[in-house]
Design a protein around this motif. Structure first.
Motif, short mmCIF file in Angstrom:
data_model
loop_
_atom_site.label_atom_id
_atom_site.label_comp_id
_atom_site.label_asym_id
_atom_site.label_seq_id
_atom_site.Cartn_x
_atom_site.Cartn_y
_atom_site.Cartn_z
N ALA A 17 0.83 -1.21 0.00
CA ALA A 17 0.00 0.00 0.00
C ALA A 17 0.86 1.26 0.00
CB ALA A 17 -0.93 -0.01 1.21
N LEU A 18 1.90 1.25 0.80
CA LEU A 18 2.80 2.40 0.83
C LEU A 18 3.59 2.51 -0.47
CD1 LEU A 18 4.05 2.03 4.50
CD2 LEU A 18 2.54 3.81 3.61
N GLY A 19 3.93 1.37 -1.04
CA GLY A 19 4.61 1.38 -2.33
C GLY A 19 3.74 1.96 -3.42
N LEU A 20 2.45 1.61 -3.42
CA LEU A 20 1.53 2.16 -4.42
C LEU A 20 1.34 3.66 -4.23
CD1 LEU A 20 -1.15 -0.68 -4.58
CD2 LEU A 20 0.52 -0.05 -6.35
N THR A 21 1.42 4.10 -2.98
CA THR A 21 1.37 5.54 -2.72
C THR A 21 2.55 6.23 -3.39
OG1 THR A 21 0.28 5.17 -0.59
CG2 THR A 21 1.32 7.32 -0.93
N LEU A 22 3.72 5.61 -3.30
CA LEU A 22 4.91 6.17 -3.94
C LEU A 22 4.82 6.07 -5.46
CD1 LEU A 22 7.73 4.91 -1.54
CD2 LEU A 22 6.82 7.23 -1.76
N VAL A 23 4.17 5.03 -5.96
CA VAL A 23 3.96 4.93 -7.41
C VAL A 23 3.12 6.12 -7.88
CG1 VAL A 23 2.84 3.60 -9.25
CG2 VAL A 23 4.19 2.43 -7.51
N TYR A 24 2.08 6.44 -7.11
CA TYR A 24 1.23 7.58 -7.44
C TYR A 24 2.02 8.88 -7.41
CZ TYR A 24 -2.39 11.16 -6.93
OH TYR A 24 -3.16 12.29 -7.09
N LEU A 25 2.90 9.02 -6.42
CA LEU A 25 3.66 10.26 -6.26
C LEU A 25 4.86 10.35 -7.19
CD1 LEU A 25 3.72 10.48 -2.34
CD2 LEU A 25 2.34 11.88 -3.90
N CYS A 26 5.45 9.20 -7.51
CA CYS A 26 6.75 9.21 -8.19
C CYS A 26 6.78 8.51 -9.54
CB CYS A 26 7.81 8.58 -7.28
SG CYS A 26 7.90 9.30 -5.63
N GLY A 27 5.79 7.68 -9.83
CA GLY A 27 5.77 7.04 -11.14
C GLY A 27 6.03 5.55 -11.13
N TRP A 28 5.91 4.93 -12.32
CA TRP A 28 5.97 3.48 -12.48
C TRP A 28 7.29 2.83 -12.11
CZ3 TRP A 28 9.62 1.32 -15.54
CH2 TRP A 28 10.23 2.13 -16.49
N PRO A 29 8.45 3.52 -12.16
CA PRO A 29 9.68 2.83 -11.77
C PRO A 29 9.64 2.24 -10.36
CG PRO A 29 10.23 4.81 -12.99
CD PRO A 29 8.75 4.87 -12.73
N ILE A 30 8.90 2.87 -9.46
CA ILE A 30 8.77 2.33 -8.10
C ILE A 30 8.03 1.00 -8.14
CG2 ILE A 30 7.85 2.77 -5.79
CD1 ILE A 30 10.24 4.52 -6.65
N LEU A 31 7.05 0.88 -9.02
CA LEU A 31 6.33 -0.38 -9.18
C LEU A 31 7.27 -1.46 -9.71
CD1 LEU A 31 3.41 -1.48 -8.88
CD2 LEU A 31 3.12 -1.05 -11.33
N ALA A 32 8.13 -1.08 -10.63
CA ALA A 32 9.08 -2.03 -11.23
C ALA A 32 10.07 -2.55 -10.20
CB ALA A 32 9.82 -1.37 -12.39
N ILE A 33 10.37 -1.74 -9.18
CA ILE A 33 11.26 -2.17 -8.10
C ILE A 33 10.48 -2.92 -7.03
CG2 ILE A 33 12.78 -1.38 -6.24
CD1 ILE A 33 13.54 0.99 -8.04
N GLY A 34 9.27 -2.43 -6.73
CA GLY A 34 8.50 -2.97 -5.61
C GLY A 34 7.96 -4.37 -5.82
N ILE A 35 7.41 -4.64 -6.99
CA ILE A 35 6.83 -5.97 -7.23
C ILE A 35 7.87 -7.08 -7.11
CG2 ILE A 35 5.76 -7.45 -8.98
CD1 ILE A 35 4.11 -5.07 -9.86
N PRO A 36 9.03 -6.97 -7.79
CA PRO A 36 10.05 -8.02 -7.60
C PRO A 36 10.55 -8.12 -6.16
CG PRO A 36 10.53 -6.71 -9.55
CD PRO A 36 9.45 -5.99 -8.80
N SER A 37 10.58 -7.00 -5.44
CA SER A 37 11.06 -7.02 -4.06
C SER A 37 10.13 -7.83 -3.16
CB SER A 37 11.18 -5.59 -3.53
OG SER A 37 12.16 -4.86 -4.24
N ILE A 38 8.83 -7.62 -3.30
CA ILE A 38 7.86 -8.37 -2.50
C ILE A 38 7.88 -9.84 -2.91
CG2 ILE A 38 5.42 -8.69 -2.00
CD1 ILE A 38 5.07 -5.68 -2.11
N ALA A 39 7.96 -10.09 -4.22
CA ALA A 39 8.01 -11.48 -4.70
C ALA A 39 9.24 -12.20 -4.16
CB ALA A 39 8.01 -11.50 -6.23
N ALA A 40 10.39 -11.52 -4.17
CA ALA A 40 11.62 -12.12 -3.65
C ALA A 40 11.49 -12.40 -2.15
CB ALA A 40 12.80 -11.21 -3.91
N GLY A 41 10.84 -11.47 -1.43
CA GLY A 41 10.64 -11.67 0.00
C GLY A 41 9.77 -12.88 0.30
N TYR A 42 8.69 -13.04 -0.46
CA TYR A 42 7.77 -14.16 -0.21
C TYR A 42 8.39 -15.49 -0.63
CZ TYR A 42 3.59 -16.99 0.02
OH TYR A 42 2.68 -17.98 0.34
N PHE A 43 8.95 -15.51 -1.84
CA PHE A 43 9.47 -16.76 -2.37
C PHE A 43 10.90 -17.05 -1.93
CE2 PHE A 43 6.06 -15.87 -5.46
CZ PHE A 43 5.35 -17.07 -5.31
#
Length: 312
Positions: A117-143
């Motif tokens: 949720a906080l990452g999506l807030t930053l995506v809204y404020l800063c743009g899609w590159p944060i999404l490109a970093i955030g999704i793999p980061s969460i996936a790496a954490g879970y898997f």
């Protein structure tokens, strides 16, 4: 018994709910997520970019993802048998009957949801590159330990930690401030990446016998104890060597050399890891690696803050 405390399965006074969850998320280890955010922010501040609101969002988000990773890691290590009642880490809240396995899993998912949720807030404020970093980061954490990938079980733990708790966070934090990427942020992130990988490696050296029995193929089990000790030395040496190279290349300010004040801590950590074989004593080596990462990261951050103040 005061404060509504109950008795745990082992007959000891049950800690309060807050204390249990702080133990479950391994609160002392969360500095490994906070320090890279502060470093990336300091690099951006030297370049003239800073936002207090974005810093707070990024800081809490990174800590939440790290907390989620720790909880999910504990859940799947317990399910696989890698962490048993005889284990010394990480949090042992499941083994001690403080939390049910399902509670730990749900706690991890809640932490990931907060981070997302906080990452999506930053995506809204800063743009899609944060999404490109955030999704793999969460996936790496879970898997990291979850099937079907289980990165920690196939010798990819150190590489995963290096990438996602070094460059990914530092560069991401810089982007949150500057809305651009930076080679300086990348250079600053590399030494920190080596040291955070060193934290995991110290943990794996401690658990080398247990992991071998339960089929957890870490680099430590693959290399053997002697090889694993050499890897610890290499990771620390690379952290300092890349700092020198970056300073000489003028990619880092000369003030970054202040990190060499942490060499006694590194030496102490390597002494424990290389001389001790008992898991309980190796716990101290793990703690020293956490302290080394924290102190090194804070000093590197201060180096950029000073450089920003004096326009160096």
């Amino acid at each position: 018994m005061s404060n509504g405390q109950a008795i745990s399965q082992q007959g000891r006074a049950r800690p309060g709910v807050l204390k249990i969850w702080l133990q479950a998320v391994r609160a002392p280890s969360l500095s490994a997520a906070a320090v890279p955010v502060l470093l990336g922010t300091a690099v951006a501040a030297r370049d003239g970019y800073f936002s207090g609101v974005r810093l707070v969002i990024a800081l809490i988000g990174a800590i939440a993802i790290q907390a989620g990773t720790n909880l999910i890691n504990d859940y799947y290590d317990f399910r696989s048998g890698a962490d048993s009642n005889e284990s010394l880490g990480p949090s042992m809240v499941i083994q001690r009957g403080l939390l049910a396995p399902e509670q730990v899993w749900r706690g991890g998912m809640v932490a990931f949801a907060i981070g997302a949720a906080l990452g999506l807030t930053l995506v809204y404020l800063c743009g899609w590159p944060i999404l490109a970093i955030g999704i793999p980061s969460i996936a790496a954490g879970y898997f990291y330990t979850a099937a079907p990938v289980s990165l920690a079980y196939i010798g990819l733990g150190e590489l995963t930690v290096f990438l996602f708790m070094g460059p990914a966070i530092v560069i991401g934090a810089y982007y949150v401030m500057a809305l651009a990427f930076s080679w300086t942020a990348l250079w600053a992130s590399v030494p920190l990446g080596f040291l955070v990988a060193g934290i995991l490696h110290a943990n794996n050296i401690r658990d080398i016998e247990s992991d071998s029995i339960h089929g957890k193929n870490t680099l430590a089990t693959m290399l053997g104890r002697a090889g694993a000790i050499r890897e610890s030395v290499v990771l620390d040496v690379l952290a300092y060597a890349t700092t020198i190279i970056a300073v000489l290349a003028r990619s880092l300010p000369w003030t970054a050399l202040v990190v060499f004040l942490t060499i006694p801590r590194a030496r102490d950590q390597l002494r424990i890891v290389s001389r001790e074989t008992e898991a309980k004593k190796l716990n101290l080596g793990l703690m020293r690696s956490v302290q080394l990462h924290l102190e090194f990261g804070i000093l590197m951050t201060l180096a950029f803050v000073i450089a920003a103040i004096f326009k160096w």
